[in-house]
Design an enzyme around this catalytic site. Structure first.
Site, mmCIF file in Angstrom:
data_model
loop_
_atom_site.group_PDB
_atom_site.id
_atom_site.type_symbol
_atom_site.label_atom_id
_atom_site.label_comp_id
_atom_site.label_asym_id
_atom_site.label_seq_id
_atom_site.Cartn_x
_atom_site.Cartn_y
_atom_site.Cartn_z
ATOM 1 N N TYR A 65 -20.753 -71.400 -36.352
ATOM 2 C CA TYR A 65 -21.905 -72.304 -36.279
ATOM 3 C C TYR A 65 -21.669 -73.551 -37.124
ATOM 4 C CZ TYR A 65 -24.226 -68.057 -34.553
ATOM 5 O OH TYR A 65 -24.572 -66.932 -33.847
ATOM 6 N N ALA A 114 -26.983 -66.613 -26.918
ATOM 7 C CA ALA A 114 -28.057 -65.691 -26.560
ATOM 8 C C ALA A 114 -28.247 -65.635 -25.048
ATOM 9 C CB ALA A 114 -29.359 -66.130 -27.228
ATOM 10 N N LYS A 163 -38.988 -70.086 -30.976
ATOM 11 C CA LYS A 163 -40.138 -69.547 -31.696
ATOM 12 C C LYS A 163 -39.870 -68.089 -32.054
ATOM 13 C CE LYS A 163 -40.998 -67.144 -28.011
ATOM 14 N NZ LYS A 163 -40.741 -65.672 -28.084
#
Length: 328
Positions: A59, A13, A98
């Protein structure tokens, strides 16, 4: 170092490359060791941080690496619960962005998995690692504002990119889940209060909230006070939190992104019109978050933002959505 907490990141990201990967690398007692991404073109910014980086193309392969102690998860919101639980099952400590879940019941699942595993699992709620929030709570506890009567919290930014996961209903997007965790959670932390009566007006676009104004009352150790929280992903970038009491007013000028949005400052206004200003220049709350995480894992230190706190904020978010009124 041999005793460093060795971290792997699930997903390349942009936020991870810009903020969290450098923070892990800079944090004492921690080492950025691995990255998993299905996009090889996104690896370069991470290798620029450290050459000693193992890169996986899945992953699951990263979770199978016995040389990794902790996993940081910056994936889209709807993937947080699944990959947090998978990481716990793989025996990894977990720091997940979050919101760690999309409803309070999902947080309960993670808490149960954490308790069964004995691992440290937390939401990446970085603001509670910044010293300004401990200072705010200390001032309120000491009665510096007299009787607390009102809390006002604002967090807005303009993100019209419809392709961004924050603007996608299916990925758990929307302003409340993205930044409402701060406007709601910071008030809870500072005051120890919980909402008892609230209402929210929400403007939606393509199934996600882009403007929301929550008002109502919260009650706790400092009594009952009114609350106002504004979040938006379609307004100019701004953030502030104000605590208004009978004998003083405390305003934070960069409550959520100190050093990025602006210098973190707390302005305490007194009845005689004097103003005391406290400043926190050069504080990196992401580095502090990683160091506190490692201290909890290695030394059993108390963690500023446990999952139980995150669950309380998620419960408030659930309440906001359940009692919201739509506007056009």
């Amino acid at each position: 170092m041999a005793n460093d907490l060795r971290w792997g990141i699930l997903g390349a990201a942009r936020f991870a490359a810009k903020d969290m990967a450098p923070a892990i690398h800079a944090a004492r007692g921690n080492r950025l060791a691995a990255l998993a991404t299905t996009s090889p073109d996104k690896v370069a910014p991470f290798r620029a941080i450290t050459d000693d980086l193992t890169v996986y193309d899945s992953y699951a392969a990263l979770l199978d690496d016995d040389g990794i102690d902790a996993i940081y998860i910056p994936l889209a919101n709807h993937l947080h619960v699944d990959w947090t639980l998978r990481a716990i099952e793989a025996g990894k400590h977990v720091l997940c962005e979050k919101p760690i879940a999309l409803d309070a019941g999902e947080v309960d699942r993670i808490i149960a998995a954490r308790d069964a595993s004995g691992l440290h699992v937390a939401e990446a709620y970085m603001i509670l690692h910044h010293p300004q929030w401990e200072r705010v709570r200390a001032l309120l506890d000491a009665g510096a504002l007299g009787t607390l009567g009102h809390v006002d919290a604002v967090f807005t930014y303009n993100n019209p990119d419809r392709a961004n996961f924050r603007n996608q209903r299916g990925t758990g997007g929307g302003g409340i889940r993205d930044v409402g965790v701060y406007t709601y959670g910071s008030a809870r932390f500072a005051t120890g209060a919980e909402p008892d009566e609230i209402s929210t007006r929400i403007r939606w676009e393509d199934g996600v909230d882009v403007w929301a104004h929550t008002t109502g009352t919260m009650a706790g150790p400092k009594g009952r006070f009114t609350y106002s929280g504004l979040t938006s992903t379609r307004l100019m970038r701004h953030q502030s939190v104000t605590f208004h009491g009978s004998d003083g007013l405390l305003k934070l000028t960069a409550p959520f992104n100190g050093g990025v949005f602006a210098e973190a400052q707390a302005h305490l206004l007194r009845p005689d019109h004097s103003v005391a200003v406290e400043r926190w220049p050069g504080v990196n709350q992401y580095v502090l978050q990683v160091e506190n995480f490692a201290a909890t894992v290695r030394e059993g230190a108390s963690y500023p933002a446990p999952l139980e706190f995150s669950r309380g904020t998620q419960a408030m978010i659930d309440m906001v959505f359940s009692q919201a009124t739509d506007i056009t």
